[in-house]
Design a protein around this motif. Structure first.
Motif, PDB file in Angstrom:
ATOM      1  N   ILE A   1       1.040 -36.651  12.331  1.00 45.32           N
ATOM      2  CA  ILE A   1       1.646 -35.637  13.304  1.00 45.32           C
ATOM      3  C   ILE A   1       0.789 -34.482  13.400  1.00 45.32           C
ATOM      4  O   ILE A   1       0.524 -33.844  12.305  1.00 45.32           O
ATOM      5  N   ILE A   2       0.011 -34.247  14.199  1.00 47.48           N
ATOM      6  CA  ILE A   2      -0.762 -32.858  14.472  1.00 47.48           C
ATOM      7  C   ILE A   2       0.099 -31.638  14.669  1.00 47.48           C
ATOM      8  O   ILE A   2       0.782 -31.773  15.858  1.00 47.48           O
ATOM      9  N   ASP A   3       0.656 -30.927  13.853  1.00 49.52           N
ATOM     10  CA  ASP A   3       1.563 -29.860  14.051  1.00 49.52           C
ATOM     11  C   ASP A   3       1.161 -28.625  14.659  1.00 49.52           C
ATOM     12  O   ASP A   3      -0.209 -28.163  14.488  1.00 49.52           O
ATOM     13  N   SER A   4       1.582 -27.921  15.286  1.00 47.80           N
ATOM     14  CA  SER A   4       1.522 -26.488  15.785  1.00 47.80           C
ATOM     15  C   SER A   4       2.419 -25.470  15.689  1.00 47.80           C
ATOM     16  O   SER A   4       2.538 -24.480  16.316  1.00 47.80           O
ATOM     17  N   LEU A   5       3.030 -25.700  14.638  1.00 48.76           N
ATOM     18  CA  LEU A   5       4.099 -24.780  13.834  1.00 48.76           C
ATOM     19  C   LEU A   5       5.624 -24.759  14.743  1.00 48.76           C
ATOM     20  O   LEU A   5       6.441 -24.528  14.110  1.00 48.76           O
ATOM     21  N   THR A   6       5.520 -25.259  16.013  1.00 47.92           N
ATOM     22  CA  THR A   6       6.664 -25.480  16.633  1.00 47.92           C
ATOM     23  C   THR A   6       6.823 -26.811  17.398  1.00 47.92           C
ATOM     24  O   THR A   6       8.036 -27.130  17.515  1.00 47.92           O
ATOM     25  N   SER A   7       5.924 -27.588  17.534  1.00 46.20           N
ATOM     26  CA  SER A   7       5.841 -28.805  17.782  1.00 46.20           C
ATOM     27  C   SER A   7       4.950 -29.723  17.297  1.00 46.20           C
ATOM     28  O   SER A   7       3.743 -29.195  16.549  1.00 46.20           O
TER      29      SER A   7
ATOM     30  N   VAL B   1       0.160 -39.352  16.511  1.00 38.93           N
ATOM     31  CA  VAL B   1      -0.965 -40.013  16.834  1.00 38.93           C
ATOM     32  C   VAL B   1      -0.922 -41.310  15.806  1.00 38.93           C
ATOM     33  O   VAL B   1      -0.726 -41.255  14.564  1.00 38.93           O
ATOM     34  N   TRP B   2      -0.843 -42.691  16.265  1.00 37.94           N
ATOM     35  CA  TRP B   2      -0.872 -43.876  15.472  1.00 37.94           C
ATOM     36  C   TRP B   2      -1.816 -44.790  15.974  1.00 37.94           C
ATOM     37  O   TRP B   2      -2.007 -44.969  17.326  1.00 37.94           O
ATOM     38  N   ARG B   3      -2.634 -45.358  15.092  1.00 35.66           N
ATOM     39  CA  ARG B   3      -3.696 -46.262  15.343  1.00 35.66           C
ATOM     40  C   ARG B   3      -3.995 -47.278  14.311  1.00 35.66           C
ATOM     41  O   ARG B   3      -3.682 -46.958  13.084  1.00 35.66           O
ATOM     42  N   THR B   4      -3.921 -48.645  14.996  1.00 36.83           N
ATOM     43  CA  THR B   4      -3.982 -49.529  14.018  1.00 36.83           C
ATOM     44  C   THR B   4      -5.178 -50.606  14.620  1.00 36.83           C
ATOM     45  O   THR B   4      -5.600 -50.269  15.785  1.00 36.83           O
ATOM     46  N   THR B   5      -5.378 -51.546  14.128  1.00 35.37           N
ATOM     47  CA  THR B   5      -6.494 -52.472  14.701  1.00 35.37           C
ATOM     48  C   THR B   5      -6.040 -53.199  15.995  1.00 35.37           C
ATOM     49  O   THR B   5      -7.001 -53.480  16.721  1.00 35.37           O
ATOM     50  N   SER B   6      -4.928 -53.052  16.492  1.00 29.19           N
ATOM     51  CA  SER B   6      -4.405 -53.733  17.630  1.00 29.19           C
ATOM     52  C   SER B   6      -4.148 -52.802  18.779  1.00 29.19           C
ATOM     53  O   SER B   6      -3.501 -52.925  19.843  1.00 29.19           O
ATOM     54  N   ARG B   7      -3.522 -51.343  18.254  1.00 23.68           N
ATOM     55  CA  ARG B   7      -3.292 -50.434  19.216  1.00 23.68           C
ATOM     56  C   ARG B   7      -3.470 -49.028  18.897  1.00 23.68           C
ATOM     57  O   ARG B   7      -3.700 -48.567  17.676  1.00 23.68           O
TER      58      ARG B   7
ATOM     59  N   THR C   1      -0.755 -42.167  21.445  1.00 24.29           N
ATOM     60  CA  THR C   1      -0.829 -40.618  21.510  1.00 24.29           C
ATOM     61  C   THR C   1       0.246 -40.220  22.376  1.00 24.29           C
ATOM     62  O   THR C   1       0.402 -40.361  23.306  1.00 24.29           O
ATOM     63  N   LEU C   2       1.287 -39.635  21.534  1.00 30.09           N
ATOM     64  CA  LEU C   2       2.391 -39.013  22.187  1.00 30.09           C
ATOM     65  C   LEU C   2       2.365 -37.746  22.685  1.00 30.09           C
ATOM     66  O   LEU C   2       1.657 -36.855  21.837  1.00 30.09           O
ATOM     67  N   PRO C   3       2.877 -36.987  23.627  1.00 31.92           N
ATOM     68  CA  PRO C   3       2.911 -35.540  24.103  1.00 31.92           C
ATOM     69  C   PRO C   3       3.290 -34.817  23.018  1.00 31.92           C
ATOM     70  O   PRO C   3       4.279 -35.197  22.017  1.00 31.92           O
ATOM     71  N   SER C   4       3.192 -33.328  22.864  1.00 31.49           N
ATOM     72  CA  SER C   4       3.438 -32.570  21.722  1.00 31.49           C
ATOM     73  C   SER C   4       5.213 -32.407  22.000  1.00 31.49           C
ATOM     74  O   SER C   4       5.571 -32.419  23.064  1.00 31.49           O
TER      75      SER C   4
END
Length: 379
Positions: free
Chosen positions: A337-343, A347-353, A356-359
């Motif tokens: 989870i790439i955090d920005s202090l408020t949101s 990001v999830w990555r595997t060999t098959s998928r 990336t979700l919005p903040s």
């Protein structure tokens, strides 16, 4: 009665402590000796919140005495200085020589400090003290320019720790906006490649760059770094004015590896196989940032991967001591989870998928909740 096998684990970070937990979870009763400079876990993912005051040192340092007692671990407070007898003896800074029947190396990585002038930058993931230095510098600044960036190990694409730098970048921007002084600062993100954070996936890179533009953060990409100076970052594509530089270089192996015959990858890490075994060494495994493992080029260096490798190592170690085949492997999975202090942006990555979700504000709270839940098992 047969003497029980002795297990030695080097390090007290995520990989080492997860290996202890996984061994005991699998009902391993062998005596465990753990060697590390301190009986503490420093939860480095939480240092991104130190500059804003959301976290203090005491929130992120967990004394490990109670955990070691519960897990029946003997702790030796020392630095590792070498190995002899094909890994069966560990040499330490106190002079104690620790014999073992099975060895797990989990002493983390070391940042490459070869860029001229790198002493002018703060390297955040070097520890809690680095994050505190960032906090103090930000408090003292009335305005000016801040440059934030990272690079990799050209010989070891996986040996990079870029995610936290995005978090420091967005977190500082959010902090300044909260304090009503964002207009007094120029923020610049720099990276020698044109697609920073490419291992996160193309969608994530595009989203991160778009977020920088939305926040009016300057972007300087695709130019080789030449040197750092007290007030600037110099690249082959120009200079970036900077009153404060935060820079994360690529990673390589620990210095003590050089005093051993451990097999090394091109980037200086310990060469391992898919079962986390050190190549060519009997009953010796490596977990986490210390190792170079087979897998996709985007394979991450993060605590989540160390936990997965620890589970495989524990099972293989138990099987090896019992004379059974070692077949346990680990899944390569990038989850952050790439955090920005408020949101936060998942990001999830595997060999098959690759997702990336919005903040989302929910992800910020999820990251905080995971931290509390993770640390509870060691308190």
């Amino acid at each position: 009665m047969q003497k029980p096998s002795a297990i030695t684990i080097l390090g007290s970070g995520f990989g080492a402590l997860s290996t202890v937990r996984e061994l005991r979870k699998r009902l391993s009763t062998e005596p465990i000796t753990l060697v590390s400079p301190r009986a503490e876990l420093h939860y480095l993912p939480g240092i991104i919140w130190i500059p804003s005051g959301k976290r203090q040192r005491e929130d992120l340092v967990v004394p490990l005495g109670p955990f070691f007692e519960r897990m029946r671990v003997r702790h030796v407070q020392a630095d590792v200085t070498g190995l002899t007898d094909g890994g069966r003896t560990v040499l330490t800074s106190t002079g104690e020589r620790i014999a073992n029947d099975a060895l797990v190396i989990a002493t983390g990585g070391r940042f490459i400090k070869k860029l001229p002038g790198i002493e002018h930058a703060i390297t955040p993931c070097e520890g809690i003290a680095a994050a505190e230095a960032i906090r103090d510098r930000l408090r003292a600044m009335q305005g000016g320019s801040i440059a934030i960036g990272f690079s990799g190990n050209p010989q070891e694409p996986a040996a990079v720790r870029g995610g936290p730098m995005f978090e420091f970048l967005f977190g500082i921007d959010t902090q300044f906006r909260r304090e009503g002084r964002r207009k007094q600062f120029t923020l610049t993100f720099f990276h020698p490649k044109t697609e920073p954070g490419k291992r996160l996936g193309k969608q994530a890179v595009q989203a991160l760059l778009a977020e920088m533009q939305r926040r009016n953060i300057h972007i300087h990409l695709g130019h080789k770094l030449v040197r750092l100076e007290a007030d600037k970052v110099v690249t082959e594509g120009g200079e970036i004015a900077a009153d404060l530089i935060l820079f994360m270089p690529g990673m390589t192996g620990n210095a003590w590896f050089d005093a051993t015959e451990l097999p090394r990858s091109p980037g200086g890490l310990i060469a391992a196989d898919a079962q986390c075994r050190v190549q060519g060494w009997d009953k010796t495994w490596v977990v986490g940032d210390s190792g170079s493992f087979p897998g996709p080029e985007w394979a991450p260096k993060q605590a989540h991967m160390a936990d997965l490798q620890a589970a495989a190592t524990a099972q293989n170690l138990i099987d090896a001591l019992a004379g059974r085949p070692q077949s346990a492997g680990f899944k390569t999975e990038l989850l952050c989870i790439i955090d920005s202090l408020t949101s936060g942006k998942l990001v999830w990555r595997t060999t098959s998928r690759n997702l990336t979700l919005p903040s989302l504000r929910l992800m910020h709270w999820a990251k905080s909740h995971f931290e509390a839940r993770y640390l509870r098992q060691y308190r």
